[in-house]
Motif scaffolding. Sequence first.
Motif, PDB file in Angstrom:
ATOM      1  N   GLU A 147       4.261  -6.377   7.852  1.00 29.70           N
ATOM      2  CA  GLU A 147       4.502  -6.416   6.416  1.00 29.70           C
ATOM      3  C   GLU A 147       3.438  -7.235   5.702  1.00 29.70           C
ATOM      4  O   GLU A 147       3.080  -6.955   4.561  1.00 29.70           O
ATOM      5  CB  GLU A 147       5.895  -6.985   6.139  1.00 29.70           C
ATOM      6  N   TRP A 148       2.920  -8.258   6.399  1.00 28.86           N
ATOM      7  CA  TRP A 148       1.866  -9.091   5.810  1.00 28.86           C
ATOM      8  C   TRP A 148       0.580  -8.293   5.625  1.00 28.86           C
ATOM      9  O   TRP A 148      -0.195  -8.547   4.694  1.00 28.86           O
ATOM     10  CB  TRP A 148       1.619 -10.297   6.703  1.00 28.86           C
ATOM     11  N   TYR A 204      -0.411   0.150   7.461  1.00 25.95           N
ATOM     12  CA  TYR A 204      -0.422  -1.248   7.866  1.00 25.95           C
ATOM     13  C   TYR A 204      -1.515  -1.475   8.907  1.00 25.95           C
ATOM     14  O   TYR A 204      -2.030  -0.533   9.524  1.00 25.95           O
ATOM     15  CB  TYR A 204       0.918  -1.658   8.481  1.00 25.95           C
ATOM     16  N   GLU A 209       3.009   4.632   3.722  1.00 24.31           N
ATOM     17  CA  GLU A 209       2.542   3.254   3.826  1.00 24.31           C
ATOM     18  C   GLU A 209       1.583   3.136   5.002  1.00 24.31           C
ATOM     19  O   GLU A 209       1.726   3.852   6.003  1.00 24.31           O
ATOM     20  CB  GLU A 209       3.719   2.292   3.999  1.00 24.31           C
ATOM     21  N   LYS A 242       0.052  -5.063   4.936  1.00 22.64           N
ATOM     22  CA  LYS A 242       0.213  -3.771   4.275  1.00 22.64           C
ATOM     23  C   LYS A 242      -0.968  -3.517   3.347  1.00 22.64           C
ATOM     24  O   LYS A 242      -1.320  -4.350   2.518  1.00 22.64           O
ATOM     25  CB  LYS A 242       1.518  -3.749   3.483  1.00 22.64           C
TER      26      LYS A 242
END
Length: 644
Positions: free
Chosen positions: A455-456, A490, A488, A458
């Motif tokens: 998540e960091w 990542y 998305e 992305k």
Amino acid sequence: MTNDIGLHEWSHYCHNFHHGEYRAYIHGELAASGPFSVPHKVPLPVKGIITIGQEQDLLAGGYDTDQSFRGHIAQVNIWSRSLTPEEVRVQAGCAKSPIGNIFSTDREAVELLGGATVELVDHSYFCRKDVEYVIFPEARYMAESRLTCNRIGYEVYTPLNRADNIVLHQESLRFAENCLSNYHLWIGVTDQEEEDVWRKFTDNSIAETQFELNEPNGGTGENCMLMFLPNGLWVDTSCVIKWPACVPCEVDRTSPLRLRGFCFSNEAETFYEVLGYRGEKPYLHGYYGFMVYRSSNYTWEMFDTTVGEVVGILDVPSKDSYPIGRHTWTLRRSMCNYLIGSRIPLSFSICDNDEFTCANGDCIPKERRCNAKDDCSDLSDEEDCQFIVLPKGYRSERPPDNETEGLAINLASVVRVLRFMEISDIRRVINVEFTVEITWNEPRPKYYNLGDTLEWNKLSETDRGKLWTVKLQFPNVYDGNIKLLSEELYLNKIAGPMPPDYNNVRMDTVYHGKSAMMVQRLHYSGIFACTFDVFYYPFDSQHCFLQLQLSVRRELVKFSEEKAQVEYLEDPKLPAYILKGIFITVLESGSNETRYSMLNVEFVLARRWKMIVLTVYLPTAMLQLVGYTTLFVNVALMDVSVLT
């Protein structure tokens, strides 16, 4: 063996060769030892030439100014015997000792070349530890004054004794006009920890104070110190008082200033220190001949003393500004790959290679760079954040190459079926919502400031559009009914960063392309055709498929059979069916000329026959039974009450 050479301090070295053993002493202590051998005896001609302080590529020639020693050398001695450890310690302790019986700079006539000079000093000179300081002649409050010292690696100076205080006072008089008041100079002591016990900022030791009459008098409310201009004595004052004064900074060379933004081949070429004054301002002196000084009220100049040329200039917003921190310089000569007139970012700071330089010159750990928190006081750590840097010639329509030439890259995949929204044997379709997670390595870019979680890392929509990503097609979609709900991208960090580049002015943490995996997450909703065989209804089982095909030829990109997974995340008991099984295989599709890799997800759906029997067959049978019963029963004989 390597060791650091302290700047502006003497270092003692002794190299001892004795009966096949080599011993190296540094500052009088044994630092290394080991055997050595030579194939034959090496003669030392009595009439030979010893060149000191210059590397030579030829016999007594081939000199290169870039390979010359810049500093001071003393007490060069050569003996015909091995010195004892005690003799080495005596010499390193600056005590008077015998000179070399073969050669000594203290005895022999030495020819001086290249501007070298000689001065005579006492033995004790080499062990003297003088405290140096530089006065910054700008009136600032206490907190800002201390920051000025700290940003160049120094601390606010405190005189050692009365004699040192007199010297400081005399030197400060040259800047009295700039320091604005009779209390003109900050002193680096405080009694914040214990009232009336004044400790130095530098090492927290108790200072020898030089108070004015009736001082100190401020009690617990005055924990800082100013110098009184008329006589140089001290008065206590509040540390937060809005009182501007100049500040003396005690020199500490353990953390040199570093210049970043050029292309030096030797890290020491980036090192600078604050030395003396030019134009009544402290100037920066580079270890390898560069100087940075104020040339006018609002301009600083970088000068290369080795060739006598101005390298660049910097315009500053005020006459009290210094080039510490990150600034944009204008080149006055070509440097690295930059032409004359180029405007380039350069930074001066004491930050190590594992730290980030804020625009104002403060240092923070690199892991705090671009972490969505403002860690620099000027908020500059969250500016110009980016995850990817693409190489020249990168093409987003072209997939990455396999390390083994001629082989396709392999994609790991996970298909997660979220829910069935409809299963219709009449329309012969299934309506499915699902996600696809595809993972691969993209070695071509470099990545900046990666975090430890997906998540960091992305990527933004802009960055996503710059990269090659997977495009899917659906061969068995029904009437084009497929909708991409979200996409998305990542970066999954799998290895550590590259070694830091001491020339990099951005000071980001940089990762090689192989240090991270691309993770693409696609969320779809779609209707897919399915062939229903209802011959054994309601005891039938149906096999439906979800097919995901790559849009790039199999020779270039393919799904990995070993790394293909499928998951079902809902209750397998559906209204009319039970999901008995879900499987995934990697197939090929396309024509004979062009083949594509495809994921084939198979659903095994068993009809819930018990529910159908209870809800359809049983009620129907009961109605039929009642109907047949009325054929044999006289209804008029039945006592039936009808309510209306």
